[in-house]
Scaffold this active site. Structure first.
Site, PDB file in Angstrom:
ATOM      1  N   HIS A  57       0.837  -1.199   0.000  1.00  0.00           N
ATOM      2  CA  HIS A  57       0.000   0.000   0.000  1.00  0.00           C
ATOM      3  C   HIS A  57       0.880   1.261   0.000  1.00  0.00           C
ATOM      4  O   HIS A  57       2.086   1.180  -0.175  1.00  0.00           O
ATOM      5  CB  HIS A  57      -0.990  -0.029   1.162  1.00  0.00           C
ATOM      6  CG  HIS A  57      -1.674  -1.363   1.293  1.00  0.00           C
ATOM      7  ND1 HIS A  57      -2.602  -1.805   0.375  1.00  0.00           N
ATOM      8  CD2 HIS A  57      -1.512  -2.370   2.193  1.00  0.00           C
ATOM      9  CE1 HIS A  57      -3.003  -3.038   0.726  1.00  0.00           C
ATOM     10  NE2 HIS A  57      -2.350  -3.405   1.800  1.00  0.00           N
ATOM     11  N   GLU A 105      -1.468   0.264   8.241  1.00  0.00           N
ATOM     12  CA  GLU A 105      -0.631  -0.772   7.644  1.00  0.00           C
ATOM     13  C   GLU A 105       0.431  -0.167   6.741  1.00  0.00           C
ATOM     14  O   GLU A 105       1.585  -0.615   6.725  1.00  0.00           O
ATOM     15  CB  GLU A 105      -1.500  -1.748   6.845  1.00  0.00           C
ATOM     16  CG  GLU A 105      -0.714  -2.843   6.154  1.00  0.00           C
ATOM     17  CD  GLU A 105      -1.556  -3.712   5.245  1.00  0.00           C
ATOM     18  OE1 GLU A 105      -0.995  -4.654   4.648  1.00  0.00           O
ATOM     19  OE2 GLU A 105      -2.778  -3.464   5.123  1.00  0.00           O
ATOM     20  N   HIS A 116       3.380  -6.835   4.419  1.00  0.00           N
ATOM     21  CA  HIS A 116       2.003  -6.506   4.765  1.00  0.00           C
ATOM     22  C   HIS A 116       1.734  -6.816   6.226  1.00  0.00           C
ATOM     23  O   HIS A 116       2.552  -7.448   6.911  1.00  0.00           O
ATOM     24  CB  HIS A 116       1.019  -7.305   3.895  1.00  0.00           C
ATOM     25  CG  HIS A 116       0.961  -6.866   2.479  1.00  0.00           C
ATOM     26  ND1 HIS A 116       0.095  -5.882   2.038  1.00  0.00           N
ATOM     27  CD2 HIS A 116       1.671  -7.258   1.398  1.00  0.00           C
ATOM     28  CE1 HIS A 116       0.274  -5.691   0.738  1.00  0.00           C
ATOM     29  NE2 HIS A 116       1.231  -6.517   0.324  1.00  0.00           N
ATOM     30  N   GLU A 119       2.523 -11.526   5.660  1.00  0.00           N
ATOM     31  CA  GLU A 119       1.607 -10.839   6.564  1.00  0.00           C
ATOM     32  C   GLU A 119       2.207 -11.003   7.957  1.00  0.00           C
ATOM     33  O   GLU A 119       2.210 -12.094   8.529  1.00  0.00           O
ATOM     34  CB  GLU A 119       0.211 -11.465   6.511  1.00  0.00           C
ATOM     35  CG  GLU A 119      -0.447 -11.425   5.144  1.00  0.00           C
ATOM     36  CD  GLU A 119      -1.094 -10.083   4.830  1.00  0.00           C
ATOM     37  OE1 GLU A 119      -1.013  -9.167   5.682  1.00  0.00           O
ATOM     38  OE2 GLU A 119      -1.695  -9.961   3.752  1.00  0.00           O
TER      39      GLU A 119
END
Length: 316
Positions: free
Chosen positions: A106, A143, A198, A280
């Protein structure tokens, strides 16, 4: 990273010849077995058991300039980690000539450009959103901020060992890049390894990390067949070193306890032509995981664990 949205297919547990992570690590990452033994001996890091939810959902929108929760240890990026790398001493040049691309998931500015990031791009198997805003902790730590911080710490660690390190974005553009461009950046760099950073947005009680590996995709612009095996090696090494350095457990809600998941619906993996995985690092929506993710000292350990896995992969 949130998994909800149009065309969402629930992630499936990894099915491969490798078997459970502990077996794979016995052959691939002997040092990581110590991490598993220590984790088991101390009873883990307090992970909650019993949740089997496979989907992740993010609620709340990250805010610009949001900060870690009060009391977080904001160790500066690049500070010494509590666990030293077993792979090579700092400044050894062990990775000279190697190119590593780090993809901070992101972009901190994505939430200002929702129309831009909502446009559909081709990921080989189908079309999907350019990007999303990502998730956030209940206290508003985004995040996108987490991923960029870990990426900076990793860059420092890997450059000390002689690697050429490129980031897909460094908050140096208004939004994005889109998932197809993220893959293209690694491809054009002829990267020896690419890791997308992430943090998940699943339900409370869902804890732990998982590494996402590319499935064998051959459709449209996507052909991952040549990178499935090396990406699996990269992912297994990262998972093992992540356990060893951070003490965190593999996810209790996806991956059947292996810490490994294979997916064929992520453009960043589908369109890659070089070894690539996602990680993650934990679940931002769970208070216990959030306490780790908002700690600068823990983020340094996360960066060290991921970097050690990359070093082990690149040095064979």
């Amino acid at each position: 990273m949130s998994y909800t949205g149009p065309g969402f297919d629930p992630p499936q547990p990894r099915r491969s010849r490798r078997g459970p992570l502990t077996v794979a690590l016995a052959a691939l990452v002997p040092g990581a077995l110590l991490g598993w033994a220590v984790y088991a001996a101390v009873g883990g890091s307090g992970g909650d058991e019993g949740s089997t939810a496979a989907s992740a959902s993010a609620s709340g929108t990250p805010t610009a300039g949001s900060s870690p929760s009060a009391g977080a240890d904001d160790t500066k990026p690049g500070a010494s980690a509590s666990a030293k790398s077993p792979s090579a001493p700092a400044g050894s040049g062990a990775l000279k000539g190697k190119v590593v691309v780090i993809d901070p998931g992101h972009n901190p500015g994505n939430f200002r450009h929702t129309a831009d990031i909502s446009r559909q791009v081709d990921i080989g198997t189908n079309r999907k959103e350019c990007d999303t805003t990502g998730t956030a902790t209940n206290d508003g730590y985004a995040e996108a901020e987490f991923t960029l911080d870990v990426a900076h710490r990793m860059r420092t660690l890997l450059e000390r060992q002689g690697a050429t390190v490129k980031l897909t974005q460094d908050a140096d553009r208004p939004f994005g890049p889109c998932v197809d461009e993220r893959a293209r950046i690694g491809n054009e760099a002829k990267a020896d390894a690419v890791v997308s950073i992430h943090a998940d947005g699943s339900g409370t009680g869902n804890r732990g990390f998982h590494v996402i590996l590319p499935g064998a995709v051959h459709s449209g612009a996507a052909d991952t067949r040549a990178i499935v095996e090396p990406s699996g090696d990269l992912g297994e090494r990262i998972a093992g070193d992540f356990v060893r350095v951070t003490g965190s457990a593999p996810s209790n809600y996806i991956g059947d306890g292996t810490g490994l998941v294979t997916r064929e619906d992520l453009g960043g993996l589908n369109l890659s032509t070089v070894p690539k995985v996602f990680i993650e690092c934990g679940n931002m929506r769970d208070s216990k995981d959030a306490a780790l993710l908002t700690s600068g000292a823990w983020r340094q350990k996360a960066a060290q664990g991921i970097s050690d896995g990359i070093v082990g992969f690149l040095r064979g």
